[in-house]
Design a protein around this motif. Structure first.
Motif, PDB file in Angstrom:
ATOM      1  N   GLU A  66      10.296  20.510  13.202  1.00 40.33           N
ATOM      2  CA  GLU A  66      10.427  20.253  14.515  1.00 40.33           C
ATOM      3  C   GLU A  66      11.306  18.993  15.111  1.00 40.33           C
ATOM      4  O   GLU A  66      11.106  17.941  14.273  1.00 40.33           O
ATOM      5  CB  GLU A  66       8.840  20.062  15.054  1.00 40.33           C
ATOM      6  N   HIS A  97      11.796  12.726   6.575  1.00 39.94           N
ATOM      7  CA  HIS A  97      11.241  11.658   5.500  1.00 39.94           C
ATOM      8  C   HIS A  97      11.207  12.345   4.026  1.00 39.94           C
ATOM      9  O   HIS A  97      11.506  13.743   3.982  1.00 39.94           O
ATOM     10  CB  HIS A  97       9.972  11.002   5.859  1.00 39.94           C
ATOM     11  N   GLY A 122       9.072  13.300   2.365  1.00 38.49           N
ATOM     12  CA  GLY A 122       8.193  14.568   2.123  1.00 38.49           C
ATOM     13  C   GLY A 122       8.725  15.823   2.676  1.00 38.49           C
ATOM     14  O   GLY A 122       8.620  16.641   1.910  1.00 38.49           O
ATOM     15  N   HIS A 123       9.552  15.583   3.691  1.00 39.07           N
ATOM     16  CA  HIS A 123      10.481  16.746   3.887  1.00 39.07           C
ATOM     17  C   HIS A 123      11.288  17.052   2.889  1.00 39.07           C
ATOM     18  O   HIS A 123      11.609  18.264   2.814  1.00 39.07           O
ATOM     19  CB  HIS A 123      11.148  16.406   5.363  1.00 39.07           C
ATOM     20  N   THR A 174       2.798  23.546   4.433  1.00 39.64           N
ATOM     21  CA  THR A 174       1.770  22.756   3.615  1.00 39.64           C
ATOM     22  C   THR A 174       0.275  23.198   3.928  1.00 39.64           C
ATOM     23  O   THR A 174      -0.033  23.956   4.824  1.00 39.64           O
ATOM     24  CB  THR A 174       2.222  21.255   4.214  1.00 39.64           C
ATOM     25  N   ARG A 203       1.188  18.548   0.472  1.00 40.19           N
ATOM     26  CA  ARG A 203       2.023  17.761   1.084  1.00 40.19           C
ATOM     27  C   ARG A 203       2.379  16.556  -0.034  1.00 40.19           C
ATOM     28  O   ARG A 203       1.592  16.414  -0.880  1.00 40.19           O
ATOM     29  CB  ARG A 203       1.531  16.792   1.946  1.00 40.19           C
ATOM     30  N   MET A 204       3.480  15.969  -0.078  1.00 42.79           N
ATOM     31  CA  MET A 204       4.064  14.821  -0.846  1.00 42.79           C
ATOM     32  C   MET A 204       3.324  13.433  -0.182  1.00 42.79           C
ATOM     33  O   MET A 204       3.780  13.631   0.969  1.00 42.79           O
ATOM     34  CB  MET A 204       5.396  14.630  -0.903  1.00 42.79           C
ATOM     35  N   LYS A 220       5.468  11.271  10.925  1.00 46.32           N
ATOM     36  CA  LYS A 220       6.476  11.113  11.772  1.00 46.32           C
ATOM     37  C   LYS A 220       5.776  10.126  12.849  1.00 46.32           C
ATOM     38  O   LYS A 220       6.646   9.274  13.487  1.00 46.32           O
ATOM     39  CB  LYS A 220       7.271  12.333  12.560  1.00 46.32           C
TER      40      LYS A 220
HETATM   41  P1  ATP Z   1       4.719  14.757  10.000  1.00 46.53           P
HETATM   42  O1  ATP Z   1       3.092  15.444   9.905  1.00 46.53           O
HETATM   43  O2  ATP Z   1       5.171  13.975   8.685  1.00 46.53           O
HETATM   44  O3  ATP Z   1       5.131  14.251  11.266  1.00 46.53           O
HETATM   45  P2  ATP Z   1       5.467  17.515  10.389  1.00 46.53           P
HETATM   46  O4  ATP Z   1       4.594  18.402   9.176  1.00 46.53           O
HETATM   47  O5  ATP Z   1       4.993  17.442  11.769  1.00 46.53           O
HETATM   48  O6  ATP Z   1       5.684  16.088   9.405  1.00 46.53           O
HETATM   49  P3  ATP Z   1       7.577  19.255  10.689  1.00 46.53           P
HETATM   50  O7  ATP Z   1       8.782  18.909  11.396  1.00 46.53           O
HETATM   51  O8  ATP Z   1       6.853  20.152  11.225  1.00 46.53           O
HETATM   52  O9  ATP Z   1       7.136  17.927  10.106  1.00 46.53           O
HETATM   53  O10 ATP Z   1       7.862  19.920   9.049  1.00 46.53           O
HETATM   54  C1  ATP Z   1       8.872  20.712   8.632  1.00 46.53           C
HETATM   55  C2  ATP Z   1       8.383  21.078   7.312  1.00 46.53           C
HETATM   56  O11 ATP Z   1       8.348  19.896   6.421  1.00 46.53           O
HETATM   57  C3  ATP Z   1       6.899  21.878   7.221  1.00 46.53           C
HETATM   58  O12 ATP Z   1       7.249  22.932   6.755  1.00 46.53           O
HETATM   59  C4  ATP Z   1       6.181  20.767   6.751  1.00 46.53           C
HETATM   60  O13 ATP Z   1       5.059  21.636   6.150  1.00 46.53           O
HETATM   61  C5  ATP Z   1       7.117  20.219   5.738  1.00 46.53           C
HETATM   62  N1  ATP Z   1       6.679  18.990   5.447  1.00 46.53           N
HETATM   63  C6  ATP Z   1       6.306  17.900   6.153  1.00 46.53           C
HETATM   64  N2  ATP Z   1       5.646  16.701   5.787  1.00 46.53           N
HETATM   65  C7  ATP Z   1       5.782  17.238   4.251  1.00 46.53           C
HETATM   66  C8  ATP Z   1       5.338  16.383   3.275  1.00 46.53           C
HETATM   67  N3  ATP Z   1       4.778  15.270   3.310  1.00 46.53           N
HETATM   68  N4  ATP Z   1       5.399  16.989   1.903  1.00 46.53           N
HETATM   69  C9  ATP Z   1       5.974  18.140   1.913  1.00 46.53           C
HETATM   70  N5  ATP Z   1       6.368  18.927   2.851  1.00 46.53           N
HETATM   71  C10 ATP Z   1       6.258  18.317   4.085  1.00 46.53           C
END
Ligand code: ATP
Ligand code: MG
Length: 564
Positions: A40, A46, A48-49, A236, A266-267, A276
């Motif tokens: 999004e 980061h 994790g992404h 996740t 998640r990592m 975020k």
């Molecule tokens: P955050 O919770 O950090 O704001 P998010 O999940 O809202 O992150 P998105 O932009 O929706 O962020 O995520 C894009 C992809 O990255 C999704 O498929 C999500 O599951 C994955 N993702 C986000 N954070 C992690 C993480 N810490 N470890 C592994 N995958 C992640």
């Protein structure tokens, strides 16, 4: 990009690869495999992404499938073009390729609308006029079933009319929503007639003012996957409870296919925060200097810090993919980085806290001599460069001790050391200021030791790094350290910012770096011999005003501290 970094043996720690391999073997999905990375655009990516990116693009690469980059841009209130741009640049930097096309959920707004109409016509969706508060009350709890909305049995024709008028902007935000008609008594709250469309009179970064109703994430996501022919929709663990809804929607609408959603953990990393929302708080409250602050775990930040894409990919491979939540030691990430930089980073010399040394028996000030230095002692193919020796040189203050114990193998009165790639020098005299601080050393050099070799087998215990007055330029050095003092910054304090490490950035002035570094490529890490890895700052460093960021120390100093 490099290939082969995803090795066969890594399947052991990645259950998703096994599922995909099996599906392909069985000929499922006509032998196709398509994944997607669906960020999004409401913040920077980061580390994790990076796990999700490496997983989605990694499996596509390994199984010769395809991975789409798709922006999940359904909430114009929080999204911005600058985030879209940064995400594109980060995925590219990590070394992945999404083909010709970038996908946007907003490109499907027309089709999503048609699918919603299809649900209404089937009697599987209705327009509901409950207020947000009423809706919460009606939803029930984990232990109590929900209550049906009085609008639940609104006739199809009326639903179609109202939904059309929602789209045409006849109603204000919050007056109506479109809900899927599933089961208000379901033990899974996600299945209690979830909202699938809401009114939001707001311009969208891409569709501008074309829409004033926007589809919800759960509705959009599965259908977007299906429209792209995604076979494996990897997400996740928090989406596990949404899977029944994902499947329900795809069964009810005439989607072209039904992708399989698979969840993984998640990592999480210690000594940092990842979401975020929290990163945004650090940025907005000025705890750090923007989303690309080198102390943040954002891709933009670690990139500015001098991390390499290869180190991050390797780290993601090592930690693997499982269903179990865990907090990974940031030391592991740093070690992956050290391993890569040890191979690829050129070696140079810099003095962070200079102590002047005058070479008494050097012919005269201004006379310089060029010497050869290796760019990587173990890798002759990385070449050599010229360094300059002269009458005035600088060594690290710490490398001199006036009353040195026996085991101190660096410089002390009367002792001899080797200057890397140059000469042996012996300390003859110590000059102090009025307060008694050592401000200069008087030394002699042995011309027979040119290049740092001893002609007569004479041994010296210490080899010091150094620069000369003529062969160096001044620089600022940012010593970055972990942003938080606590392993889990959120554990003991409701306000995680209270755990910020006050010494996460120490800026040194008056450092001296080899002339060679005037042309250092920004974000490319060099090993400053004996000191660590450093890179020129991509935002603020210039030839006239050099600024280096410490990428990582040579050894894990935190591990030592915690073992004490
Ligand atoms: P955050 O919770 O950090 O704001 P998010 O999940 O809202 O992150 P998105 O932009 O929706 O962020 O995520 C894009 C992809 O990255 C999704 O498929 C999500 O599951 C994955 N993702 C986000 N954070 C992690 C993480 N810490 N470890 C592994 N995958 C992640
Ligand atoms: Mg999200």
């Amino acid at each position: 990009m490099e290939t082969g970094f995803i090795e066969e043996e890594n399947r052991k720690n990645n259950f998703i690869k096994n599922i995909i391999a099996e599906d392909l073997e069985k000929g499922k999905n006509n032998g196709n495999m398509i994944t997607r990375f669906p960020p999004e655009p409401n913040g920077f990516l980061h580390i994790g992404h990076a796990k999700s990116i490496c997983l989605n693009f990694g499996v596509a690469q390994e199984f010769k499938g395809k991975c789409n980059l798709r922006f999940d841009d359904t909430n114009p209130a929080k999204e911005d073009q600058k985030y879209i741009d940064s995400i594109i640049s980060d995925v590219k930097w990590l070394g992945f390729n999404w083909g010709e096309k970038i996908y946007y959920a907003s490109d499907y707004f027309n089709r999503l609308y048609d699918f919603a109409v299809e649900l209404i016509k089937k009697g599987k969706a209705y327009v509901c006029g409950l207020t947000a508060e009423e809706m919460r009350d009606y939803r029930g709890t984990l232990t109590q079933p929900g209550k049906e909305s009085p609008d639940r049995d609104r006739p199809v024709a009326e639903n179609l009319d109202l939904f059309g008028r929602m789209k045409n902007g006849e109603f204000e935000d919050g007056t109506y929503v479109l809900r899927a008609k599933i089961d208000m008594a379901s033990p899974n709250i996600n299945m209690r007639d979830p909202v699938i469309y809401r009114i939001k009179k707001m311009s969208h970064p891409r569709t501008k003012d074309a829409w004033c109703i926007y589809p919800m994430y759960d509705f959009t996501h599965g259908i977007s996957d299906a429209l792209e022919g995604v076979t494996h929709s990897l997400c996740t663990l928090e989406f596990q409870d949404h899977r029944p809804l994902y499947d329900w929607l795809l069964d009810e609408v005439s989607a072209p296919c039904h992708p399989q959603q698979i969840e993984f953990a998640r990592m999480n990393l210690n000594y940092t925060v990842m979401s975020k929302r929290k990163l945004q708080k650090l940025v907005e409250n000025g705890h750090v200097d923007g989303w690309d602050d080198p102390r943040l775990p954002t891709i933009a930040g670690i990139r500015r810090r001098g991390y390499t894409p290869a180190a991050i990919r390797n780290f993601c491979n090592i930690i693997g993919v499982s269903k179990k939540e865990s907090r990974i030691d940031v030391g592991l990430l740093e070690n992956c980085l050290r391993e890569d930089l040890n191979e690829v980073a050129p070696r140079v010399m810099a003095v962070l806290n200079p102590l002047k040394v005058t070479i008494e028996n050097w012919s005269e000030a201004g006379i310089t001599e060029e010497l050869d230095a290796l760019n990587h002692p173990q890798k002759p193919e990385m070449g050599k460069r010229k360094i300059v020796f002269s009458k005035t040189i600088y060594i690290e203050h710490d490398d001199f001790m006036e009353n040195a114990p026996k085991k101190f193998f660096r410089l002390a009165p009367g002792r001899e050391v080797r200057l890397r790639y140059a000469y042996f020098i012996t300390c003859k005299d110590v000059i102090k200021d009025k307060e008694g601080n050592v401000v200069e050393l008087i030394c002699t050099y042995d011309p027979a030791t040119r290049g740092g070799d001893s002609p007569d087998g004479r041994k010296v215990k210490g080899t010091l790094h150094w620069v000369s007055q003529e062969g160096s330029v001044p620089a600022f050095v940012n010593l970055y350290d972990r942003l938080f003092l606590a392993e889990d910054p959120e554990a003991e304090n409701d306000d995680f910012t209270k755990n910020i490490n006050p010494e996460s950035l120490v800026r040194l002035e008056g450092c001296l770096v080899e002339n060679y570094l005037v042309d250092a490529e920004p974000e490319k890490a060099y090993q400053f011999e004996r000191l660590g890895y450093f890179c020129a700052d991509s935002k603020e460093s210039s030839k006239e005003h050099l600024i280096f960021n410490r990428t990582v120390t040579l050894r894990d100093t935190w591990a030592k501290v915690s073992q004490k």
